[in-house]
Design an enzyme around this catalytic site. Structure first.
Site, PDB file in Angstrom:
ATOM      1  NE  ARG A 153     -10.232  -8.108   0.450  1.00  0.00           N
ATOM      2  CZ  ARG A 153      -9.372  -6.493  -0.911  1.00  0.00           C
ATOM      3  NH1 ARG A 153     -10.405  -5.859  -1.570  1.00  0.00           N
ATOM      4  NH2 ARG A 153      -8.892  -6.069   0.918  1.00  0.00           N
ATOM      5  N   GLY A 207       0.403  -1.187  -0.577  1.00  0.00           N
ATOM      6  CA  GLY A 207      -0.403  -0.053  -0.039  1.00  0.00           C
ATOM      7  C   GLY A 207       0.806   0.985  -0.159  1.00  0.00           C
ATOM      8  CB  CYS A 222      -2.176  -9.493  -3.097  1.00  0.00           C
ATOM      9  SG  CYS A 222      -3.684  -8.224  -2.469  1.00  0.00           S
ATOM     10  CG  HIS A 277      -7.609  -9.350  -5.759  1.00  0.00           C
ATOM     11  ND1 HIS A 277      -8.347  -8.276  -4.931  1.00  0.00           N
ATOM     12  CD2 HIS A 277      -6.121  -9.104  -4.776  1.00  0.00           C
ATOM     13  CE1 HIS A 277      -8.429  -8.250  -3.844  1.00  0.00           C
ATOM     14  NE2 HIS A 277      -6.666  -7.821  -3.930  1.00  0.00           N
TER      15      HIS A 277
END
Lengths: 356, 356, 356, 356
Positions: free
Chosen positions: A173, A115, A145, A225
């Site tokens: 997701r 992030g 990810c 995902h």
């Protein structure tokens, strides 16, 4: 590091990533999980000590609040940092950027999550791609990810000389299960407003040579995902040749429709059946029988467990910063063994397309 | 049973209940998990042997198909039944009814699940209510997840002399996670067409003295059921008196909003953090701080993990049929210890309403 | 009001309620929809003029921004207020409280929505319960969707002398469709932390004589609320007697499982098939065949369209404040006729339990 | 057809497509909606007469059952077919194939839906691509929602000489709202097992010259499909050039993120605000500001309302079979005018990328 001494680790932030990192560190023979720092005072903090770890408060004020809530607290983050070699920052997005000064003042090696921006550490990490360039560094960033999965898979194709350019659609997701009571989307799809989405350029922070464009969309589920790829190869190739390229990665696991692993929920249930903590899927789970080669084009899809996939990378990143092991492959093998990664998920030789 | 010999168990059907029963049996010191029978040939069957259990096929044809799929098969269900004392039938709804003849011909003791009718065994079981009446029987039925939770909670109120009548609204999860790719409901609520729903009468098969009416509705989530109750007590009572009544059950666990356990997903995450297999919640998780007493009326809500709650009951039912232990409490204590049930979920003394 | 002159209306806030109110006002023969005020500049504001209404900006700054976005703006809210008799405030929760001073300075009659406190107007409105007490008032509050449905149904039972006390479980839709991309809950259930939930006491602001307790839970769907009720009646009664009581309300519509209206989505589809704007369900849709009487107890469930149910009440509240009509029933009949409310949803005499 | 006489239409099957076709036919000046045939006896059938149409039963037995349920029935399907020129078959997938013999014996022209095979009629229809080849035919197949959108968009690129090859990822809604209580997927994603999915080859039944590969995945929402495309153009082009290509289709509508139309639910709400029946989105809704050109590559996404997009095509197909109008453009213009298709959805000139 003095020989035989374990790498001492602090985890800052006990969220979905932090708790998995702490659990994974605890399974490594060459690491010692010294403590976890956080700011909350509810059940989430109680799990730290319940799981046998030492709990620290981010500040003296947090320590006070934690004690008032009946939590057993070992001290402040500052005190924790005094006892470790590496701190893994797992605080929410953009907060790590503020912690870095603290780590640097302490002379600590540190890892931030995907992030944060590449520039926070100047190095972005995926074990199978660029482990060596992280050796002995002060810090690195374990990419997100999605980006981790992209680099793992495209690196495998690149190693085999097959990759020209890759175009991907990423179904993300919408929120994580533990906070799905307070955030999320319902009965809709939410496209990322910009094409390309940021994951393509992010993969290039690990390997600038990748020609990759991504489009992304948020979908109303919390499990994982799902990526769809359309790859222009350098030349026509057979399906087995492509599968062999993917097989060179120990962190890409083949799954198959024919074995009944036909949807995200089935694969997640498999992880629970395997007894993995939190039903973690550390691997890119790629449908081998669905994969299709058409002349010099390649099409495939895989599943990415956004809570788990970066855990092995984080462990490898720790070792890279310390620099004891000089070969990425050694660390990868150690991590894989400790976490049960590698080999077939459901049994040797099953669930793979028949070799022709 | 010869002294010191373990109870030998077969599990017929390795679905959401069967795999949990098999795992729980394997943790009991006085039981031996002999084998599992099933009919499928895909990843689900592979998990049997992957988890160290012996796999049997329901028929010779199934054995053949399993071997053709590369599965290691120990034999047929018939052969399995020849090696055990008790068979736990975990086949899908209404199939068990057909298996019963087979078990009887074999002279086996057997347990069926709550999807079957009471008449199939003539006895319906919830450990804390009627363990004694199951002693030495040929068979019993472990009632459904919803009914188990109803009997546990109302029995606790009844023991304390507080229960007059109970009216409940049951929110039922729409499907189980592992099959949520092929069944379910989407963005809607589906009321059971009949009031009362069947759970009230079903609770009366365990304890005919319960005055209970239920209404049920299917909701679009897969995690757990949620019950809301409005109870007419026999007299005005204090909140602490009611909580004390519930505390007499080791299988009702208090949770609290104030600890951040504010929704089903948070409680399920807690179970994963505790390292329980499949994140099982074996207890009725009852919100203690939300519970409200108003004169002689009582209002509360709790969560029911439909995949896990009947597992401890099944273990106790096995012991009851064998009859070695004559006190339900002994079996309950053994089962609880083996599964980690009992006591506070998040730490002694925390998360409970303050005693006044 | 001078005879023959239409009531001039402003709607402040063009959200899910505001746009439905504006559309409903436009259908009333005795009302004139003067204009709508809002603050946004995107597609939502464009719908105001697209639907033939005049658009005003909340402030001169908003007017400027709207014009910069190419919107046709008629003026400021202040200017709009100068042209009307009644303003219906449909701004988001708690913002209306700040607008009230403005309305009062203007000497306007005004209506606020159920998100505001009773004390903001000192009167809370449900047409079939207390229309008369709103006559000629300066202001009233149309209570929330949930509360409206509670008062409609319990008032019907009370009129028939059947109501002693009512206990309800309210399943609340998690967010509205139009904002389901940015808020919501996913695959979980979220109980209201407090029992009783606020809807019971809120119903008592309309009718203090109601003995009602509610428990509420957020569910992962966007279509409508669903209420389950357990009512202690004053005496044993027959099912037909209860149905007759409900039939005295023109805003309770019977639906039936036997007609295939078995879930929220089916009823919503019916509204779309009927050609209602936004597939609005203005009525409490109560399952007549599911309703159950057991001695002196009554059990039933109904569906509440949270976006639509307060629309007819708002229209009636406007008339009550103006005071031209002195009988609630007259206004209700006018509103019903204009909106197509009243009578069977699917055809006269069908979908109702057979009279015995 | 005698001059001035309207085309007489029967609709067989009053499901999500059938009811929309019937409603659309009723809006055409040159068509007469003679009757609807179905097999159900519940609320769905009641909507036929409620909406002013004549209801027929598929067989005498169905007529009997309908009458027993209190439905007003005009006769049998066979009788209906005797009164029409064209029958539009909207029965569930694969049932139409059996009806075709009946239509042929009657000498009727007929239309089947995209669930049937191309070979059932030998012609597959998308108005802007191949209207002319359907002129005077006995029958055609209106291709599926997904295929319709693919042909509309790729035909526009092809007309402009820009299309070399197109690779798409299709996110498919899991079930339709009206049956979302009995089917669906929950909190998961379900990939189509085969790559390529059938939509690519299906588009080639309309235009064999399209070089198109699709991958598809079922997602847990009910509103609409969402397509992501990666197109290799014949040459580098500017964004405006591409947008101009799409502008040549009256059935591709631009939407934009900057106008707040950021997700499927927002666009669907817009359709409801526009007052369209069933909130139908007949157009391909393509995000113009999100669209990206990178040298000779093109990336974009659009939304497909699977219940509505084929309705205008069906109307045009009727006219093509009758052959009165010889130009597709004439029919398209008539259909568009009757349904409100064409032009900007939110206002002329707004929501489009600024021309540079």
């Amino acid at each position: 590091m003095p020989e035989g001494q374990k790498i001492r680790i602090a985890v800052n932030g006990y969220g979905v990533i932090g708790k998995r990192v702490a659990g994974a560190v605890a399974r490594q023979q060459d690491m010692s999980m010294i403590g976890v720092s956080d700011v909350v005072t509810d059940w989430r903090a109680r799990m730290v000590t319940k799981n046998g770890l030492s709990l620290f408060g981010a500040t003296p004020e947090h320590v006070g609040a934690m004690r008032a809530a009946g939590l057993e607290v070992a001290g402040t983050l500052d005190e924790l940092l005094g006892q470790v070699d590496v701190v893994v920052d797992c605080t929410p997005k953009h907060i790590a950027a503020k912690n870095i000064d603290l780590y640097r003042r302490r002379g600590l090696k540190f890892i931030v999550q995907g992030g944060e921006k590449h520039s926070t550490t100047g190095h972005s990490f995926v074990a199978e791609s660029n482990c060596v360039s992280a050796l002995d560094r002060e810090a690195t960033r374990v990419v997100s990810c999605n980006t981790t999965s992209i680099v793992r898979t495209l690196t495998a194709l690149k190693r085999a000389g097959l990759l020209q350019r890759a175009r991907g659609t990423l179904l993300r997701r919408a929120t994580d299960p533990w906070e799905s009571h307070e955030s999320g989307i319902m009965n809709t799809l939410v496209p990322e407003p910009e094409i390309p989405s940021h994951q393509g350029p992010d993969a290039q922070t690990v390997d600038p040579g990748l020609d990759v464009v991504t489009m992304a969309v948020k979908v109303p589920e919390t499990l994982a995902h799902l990526h769809y790829w359309s790859v222009q190869m350098t030349r026509p190739a057979g399906k087995e040749e492509v599968l062999d390229a993917f097989r060179t990665s120990s962190r890409i696991a083949f799954i198959s429709m024919s074995e009944g692993l036909v949807a995200l929920n089935a694969v997640k249930e498999l992880m629970a059946d395997l007894g993995r903590p939190h039903a973690n899927l550390y691997e890119v789970a790629l449908w081998a029988d669905m994969l299709r080669v058409q002349d010099d084009e390649l099409f495939y899809a895989y599943m990415v467990d956004n809570q788990a996939i970066v855990i092995p990378e984080t462990i490898d990143a720790i070792r890279a910063l310390i620099g004891e092991l000089r070969e990425g492959a050694e660390s990868i093998a150690m991590t894989n063994a400790a976490l049960g990664v590698g080999g077939s998920l459901i049994g040797a030789g099953v669930g793979e397309p028949v070799r022709r």
